[in-house]
Design a protein around this motif. Structure first.
Motif, PDB file in Angstrom:
ATOM      1  N   ALA A  63       0.822  -1.209   0.000  1.00  0.00           N
ATOM      2  CA  ALA A  63       0.000   0.000   0.000  1.00  0.00           C
ATOM      3  C   ALA A  63       0.860   1.264   0.000  1.00  0.00           C
ATOM      4  O   ALA A  63       1.984   1.274   0.491  1.00  0.00           O
ATOM      5  N   LYS A  64       0.272   2.312  -0.529  1.00  0.00           N
ATOM      6  CA  LYS A  64       0.924   3.616  -0.544  1.00  0.00           C
ATOM      7  C   LYS A  64       0.017   4.640   0.124  1.00  0.00           C
ATOM      8  O   LYS A  64      -1.201   4.588   0.009  1.00  0.00           O
ATOM      9  N   LEU A  65       0.641   5.569   0.814  1.00  0.00           N
ATOM     10  CA  LEU A  65      -0.033   6.736   1.368  1.00  0.00           C
ATOM     11  C   LEU A  65       0.471   7.908   0.542  1.00  0.00           C
ATOM     12  O   LEU A  65       1.690   8.111   0.428  1.00  0.00           O
ATOM     13  N   ILE A  66      -0.456   8.651  -0.058  1.00  0.00           N
ATOM     14  CA  ILE A  66      -0.080   9.621  -1.081  1.00  0.00           C
ATOM     15  C   ILE A  66      -0.719  10.989  -0.809  1.00  0.00           C
ATOM     16  O   ILE A  66      -1.854  11.234  -1.207  1.00  0.00           O
ATOM     17  N   PRO A  67      -0.006  11.874  -0.135  1.00  0.00           N
ATOM     18  CA  PRO A  67      -0.536  13.222   0.050  1.00  0.00           C
ATOM     19  C   PRO A  67      -0.226  14.101  -1.167  1.00  0.00           C
ATOM     20  O   PRO A  67       0.814  13.968  -1.799  1.00  0.00           O
ATOM     21  N   ILE A  68      -1.173  14.978  -1.485  1.00  0.00           N
ATOM     22  CA  ILE A  68      -0.943  16.013  -2.490  1.00  0.00           C
ATOM     23  C   ILE A  68      -0.496  17.252  -1.723  1.00  0.00           C
ATOM     24  O   ILE A  68      -1.106  17.614  -0.717  1.00  0.00           O
ATOM     25  N   SER A  81       5.324   4.572   2.208  1.00  0.00           N
ATOM     26  CA  SER A  81       4.893   3.303   2.787  1.00  0.00           C
ATOM     27  C   SER A  81       4.324   3.614   4.174  1.00  0.00           C
ATOM     28  O   SER A  81       4.421   4.754   4.652  1.00  0.00           O
ATOM     29  N   THR A  82       3.771   2.619   4.821  1.00  0.00           N
ATOM     30  CA  THR A  82       3.284   2.846   6.190  1.00  0.00           C
ATOM     31  C   THR A  82       4.442   3.256   7.094  1.00  0.00           C
ATOM     32  O   THR A  82       4.291   4.146   7.938  1.00  0.00           O
ATOM     33  N   ILE A  86       4.773   6.665   9.355  1.00  0.00           N
ATOM     34  CA  ILE A  86       5.026   6.605  10.802  1.00  0.00           C
ATOM     35  C   ILE A  86       6.262   7.434  11.151  1.00  0.00           C
ATOM     36  O   ILE A  86       6.258   8.207  12.114  1.00  0.00           O
ATOM     37  N   ASN A  87       7.312   7.292  10.350  1.00  0.00           N
ATOM     38  CA  ASN A  87       8.567   7.997  10.640  1.00  0.00           C
ATOM     39  C   ASN A  87       8.479   9.497  10.405  1.00  0.00           C
ATOM     40  O   ASN A  87       9.102  10.275  11.119  1.00  0.00           O
ATOM     41  N   THR A  88       7.704   9.927   9.409  1.00  0.00           N
ATOM     42  CA  THR A  88       7.638  11.358   9.101  1.00  0.00           C
ATOM     43  C   THR A  88       6.510  12.077   9.841  1.00  0.00           C
ATOM     44  O   THR A  88       6.692  13.189  10.313  1.00  0.00           O
ATOM     45  N   SER A  89       5.357  11.441   9.950  1.00  0.00           N
ATOM     46  CA  SER A  89       4.202  12.101  10.572  1.00  0.00           C
ATOM     47  C   SER A  89       3.978  11.693  12.022  1.00  0.00           C
ATOM     48  O   SER A  89       3.398  12.454  12.796  1.00  0.00           O
ATOM     49  N   GLY A  90       4.404  10.506  12.385  1.00  0.00           N
ATOM     50  CA  GLY A  90       4.171   9.997  13.733  1.00  0.00           C
ATOM     51  C   GLY A  90       4.614  10.935  14.841  1.00  0.00           C
ATOM     52  O   GLY A  90       3.833  11.262  15.744  1.00  0.00           O
ATOM     53  N   PRO A  91       5.865  11.411  14.815  1.00  0.00           N
ATOM     54  CA  PRO A  91       6.308  12.322  15.877  1.00  0.00           C
ATOM     55  C   PRO A  91       5.475  13.609  15.941  1.00  0.00           C
ATOM     56  O   PRO A  91       5.160  14.099  17.027  1.00  0.00           O
ATOM     57  N   TRP A  92       5.099  14.155  14.772  1.00  0.00           N
ATOM     58  CA  TRP A  92       4.295  15.386  14.750  1.00  0.00           C
ATOM     59  C   TRP A  92       2.931  15.145  15.394  1.00  0.00           C
ATOM     60  O   TRP A  92       2.444  15.972  16.168  1.00  0.00           O
ATOM     61  N   LEU A  93       2.298  14.015  15.076  1.00  0.00           N
ATOM     62  CA  LEU A  93       0.981  13.704  15.638  1.00  0.00           C
ATOM     63  C   LEU A  93       1.045  13.666  17.158  1.00  0.00           C
ATOM     64  O   LEU A  93       0.159  14.195  17.842  1.00  0.00           O
ATOM     65  N   ILE A  94       2.078  13.047  17.690  1.00  0.00           N
ATOM     66  CA  ILE A  94       2.222  12.917  19.136  1.00  0.00           C
ATOM     67  C   ILE A  94       2.626  14.241  19.771  1.00  0.00           C
ATOM     68  O   ILE A  94       2.105  14.624  20.819  1.00  0.00           O
ATOM     69  N   ASP A  95       3.530  14.964  19.146  1.00  0.00           N
ATOM     70  CA  ASP A  95       4.009  16.236  19.707  1.00  0.00           C
ATOM     71  C   ASP A  95       2.942  17.323  19.719  1.00  0.00           C
ATOM     72  O   ASP A  95       2.967  18.211  20.567  1.00  0.00           O
TER      73      ASP A  95
END
Length: 172
Positions: A63-68, A81-82, A86-95
Protein backbone atom coordinates in the motif's frame (compact mmCIF):
# COMPACT_ATOMS: atom_id res chain seq x y z
CA UNK A 1 25.26 -8.94 33.53
CA UNK A 2 24.61 -12.00 31.42
CA UNK A 3 21.48 -12.81 33.47
CA UNK A 4 20.22 -9.23 33.11
CA UNK A 5 20.60 -9.46 29.33
CA UNK A 6 18.77 -12.82 29.24
CA UNK A 7 15.91 -11.48 31.37
CA UNK A 8 15.63 -8.36 29.21
CA UNK A 9 15.67 -10.48 26.04
CA UNK A 10 12.97 -12.73 27.52
CA UNK A 11 10.65 -9.80 28.33
CA UNK A 12 11.17 -8.19 24.92
CA UNK A 13 10.41 -11.52 23.22
CA UNK A 14 7.20 -11.96 25.24
CA UNK A 15 6.10 -8.39 24.44
CA UNK A 16 6.72 -8.83 20.71
CA UNK A 17 4.95 -12.21 20.71
CA UNK A 18 1.96 -10.69 22.52
CA UNK A 19 1.74 -7.91 19.93
CA UNK A 20 1.60 -10.51 17.16
CA UNK A 21 -1.27 -12.27 18.98
CA UNK A 22 -3.57 -9.23 19.17
CA UNK A 23 -6.74 -9.98 17.24
CA UNK A 24 -7.51 -7.03 14.99
CA UNK A 25 -10.00 -8.96 12.84
CA UNK A 26 -13.02 -6.84 13.86
CA UNK A 27 -11.11 -3.71 12.84
CA UNK A 28 -10.92 -4.86 9.19
CA UNK A 29 -14.07 -6.97 8.81
CA UNK A 30 -16.00 -4.30 6.88
CA UNK A 31 -15.36 -1.13 4.94
CA UNK A 32 -16.95 0.86 7.78
CA UNK A 33 -14.78 -0.72 10.49
CA UNK A 34 -11.62 -0.30 8.42
CA UNK A 35 -12.24 3.39 7.71
CA UNK A 36 -13.32 4.08 11.31
CA UNK A 37 -10.16 2.38 12.57
CA UNK A 38 -8.02 4.43 10.19
CA UNK A 39 -9.37 7.66 11.64
CA UNK A 40 -9.20 6.40 15.23
CA UNK A 41 -5.66 5.06 15.06
CA UNK A 42 -4.06 8.31 13.86
CA UNK A 43 -6.07 10.41 16.30
CA UNK A 44 -4.99 11.21 19.83
CA UNK A 45 -4.16 13.93 22.29
CA UNK A 46 -0.78 15.61 22.56
CA UNK A 47 1.69 13.13 24.04
CA UNK A 48 -0.56 10.13 23.37
CA UNK A 49 1.16 7.20 21.66
CA UNK A 50 -0.52 5.72 18.60
CA UNK A 51 -0.99 2.00 17.96
CA UNK A 52 1.30 1.76 14.96
CA UNK A 53 0.91 -2.03 14.80
CA UNK A 54 -2.82 -1.56 14.27
CA UNK A 55 -2.12 1.20 11.74
CA UNK A 56 0.14 -1.12 9.71
CA UNK A 57 -2.44 -3.93 10.01
CA UNK A 58 -4.95 -1.83 8.05
CA UNK A 59 -2.74 -1.57 4.99
CA UNK A 60 -1.71 -4.14 2.40
CA UNK A 61 2.07 -4.64 2.44
CA UNK A 62 2.38 -2.85 -0.93
CA UNK A 63 0.00 0.00 0.00
CA UNK A 64 0.92 3.62 -0.54
CA UNK A 65 -0.03 6.74 1.37
CA UNK A 66 -0.08 9.62 -1.08
CA UNK A 67 -0.54 13.22 0.05
CA UNK A 68 -0.94 16.01 -2.49
CA UNK A 69 1.04 19.06 -1.49
CA UNK A 70 3.12 21.94 -2.70
CA UNK A 71 6.89 21.97 -3.09
CA UNK A 72 8.83 24.81 -4.72
CA UNK A 73 5.49 26.39 -5.74
CA UNK A 74 4.50 23.27 -7.69
CA UNK A 75 1.68 20.86 -6.89
CA UNK A 76 3.25 17.49 -6.11
CA UNK A 77 2.48 14.06 -4.71
CA UNK A 78 4.61 12.08 -2.31
CA UNK A 79 4.50 8.27 -2.17
CA UNK A 80 4.99 6.76 1.26
CA UNK A 81 4.89 3.30 2.79
CA UNK A 82 3.28 2.85 6.19
CA UNK A 83 6.78 2.99 7.74
CA UNK A 84 7.52 6.24 5.90
CA UNK A 85 4.30 7.75 7.25
CA UNK A 86 5.03 6.61 10.80
CA UNK A 87 8.57 8.00 10.64
CA UNK A 88 7.64 11.36 9.10
CA UNK A 89 4.20 12.10 10.57
CA UNK A 90 4.17 10.00 13.73
CA UNK A 91 6.31 12.32 15.88
CA UNK A 92 4.30 15.39 14.75
CA UNK A 93 0.98 13.70 15.64
CA UNK A 94 2.22 12.92 19.14
CA UNK A 95 4.01 16.24 19.71
CA UNK A 96 1.04 18.36 18.63
CA UNK A 97 -2.08 16.31 19.20
CA UNK A 98 -4.24 15.42 16.24
CA UNK A 99 -7.83 14.27 15.88
CA UNK A 100 -9.20 13.56 12.43
CA UNK A 101 -12.91 12.91 12.04
CA UNK A 102 -14.92 11.91 9.03
CA UNK A 103 -17.74 14.36 8.27
CA UNK A 104 -19.10 12.89 5.02
CA UNK A 105 -18.53 9.80 2.90
CA UNK A 106 -19.31 8.37 -0.51
CA UNK A 107 -18.61 4.66 -0.99
CA UNK A 108 -18.56 2.76 -4.26
CA UNK A 109 -18.07 -1.00 -4.41
CA UNK A 110 -17.75 -3.60 -7.08
CA UNK A 111 -17.25 -7.11 -5.71
CA UNK A 112 -14.13 -7.19 -3.59
CA UNK A 113 -13.02 -3.72 -4.66
CA UNK A 114 -14.09 -0.46 -3.01
CA UNK A 115 -13.45 3.26 -3.19
CA UNK A 116 -14.27 5.56 -0.29
CA UNK A 117 -14.27 9.32 -0.82
CA UNK A 118 -14.12 10.58 2.77
CA UNK A 119 -14.29 14.24 3.77
CA UNK A 120 -12.51 14.99 7.05
CA UNK A 121 -11.86 17.70 9.58
CA UNK A 122 -8.74 17.73 11.76
CA UNK A 123 -8.29 19.23 15.21
CA UNK A 124 -5.32 19.45 17.57
CA UNK A 125 -7.61 18.69 20.51
CA UNK A 126 -11.07 17.15 20.90
CA UNK A 127 -12.10 20.40 22.61
CA UNK A 128 -11.23 22.64 19.65
CA UNK A 129 -14.25 24.30 18.06
CA UNK A 130 -12.63 25.24 14.74
CA UNK A 131 -10.83 22.66 12.60
CA UNK A 132 -7.10 22.98 12.03
CA UNK A 133 -7.68 21.73 8.48
CA UNK A 134 -10.17 19.96 6.25
CA UNK A 135 -9.71 17.79 3.22
CA UNK A 136 -10.69 14.65 1.37
CA UNK A 137 -9.24 11.16 1.68
CA UNK A 138 -9.56 8.86 -1.30
CA UNK A 139 -9.29 5.35 0.15
CA UNK A 140 -9.03 2.34 -2.15
CA UNK A 141 -9.73 -1.01 -0.50
CA UNK A 142 -9.51 -4.68 -1.44
CA UNK A 143 -11.22 -7.66 0.18
CA UNK A 144 -9.28 -10.92 -0.12
CA UNK A 145 -12.24 -12.98 1.09
CA UNK A 146 -11.13 -12.72 4.72
CA UNK A 147 -10.81 -8.99 5.41
CA UNK A 148 -10.55 -5.50 3.91
CA UNK A 149 -7.11 -4.06 3.12
CA UNK A 150 -6.33 -0.43 2.40
CA UNK A 151 -4.48 -0.50 -0.92
CA UNK A 152 -3.95 3.27 -1.25
CA UNK A 153 -4.73 6.33 0.82
CA UNK A 154 -4.58 9.45 -1.34
CA UNK A 155 -5.48 12.83 0.17
CA UNK A 156 -5.61 16.56 -0.34
CA UNK A 157 -6.16 19.34 2.14
CA UNK A 158 -8.59 22.12 1.45
CA UNK A 159 -7.09 25.53 0.70
CA UNK A 160 -8.59 28.98 0.41
CA UNK A 161 -8.15 28.78 -3.36
CA UNK A 162 -9.43 25.21 -3.52
CA UNK A 163 -12.29 24.76 -1.02
CA UNK A 164 -14.10 21.45 -0.65
CA UNK A 165 -17.07 21.39 -3.07
CA UNK A 166 -20.49 21.46 -1.38
CA UNK A 167 -21.33 18.02 -2.78
CA UNK A 168 -18.64 16.50 -0.49
CA UNK A 169 -19.77 18.30 2.66
CA UNK A 170 -22.46 17.11 5.10
CA UNK A 171 -26.03 17.89 4.09
CA UNK A 172 -27.57 20.24 6.65
Amino acid sequence: MKNTFLILFFFISITLAAQDKIDYSTKVSSIDSTVATLYAVISGDKGEARDWNLFKHLFHKEAKLIPIGKKDNKITVRYMSTEDYINTSGPWLIDNGFHEIEIQRETQTFGNFAHVFSTYESYKSKDDEKPLMRGINSIQLFNDGKRWWIINLYWKQETEKNPIPEIYLPKE
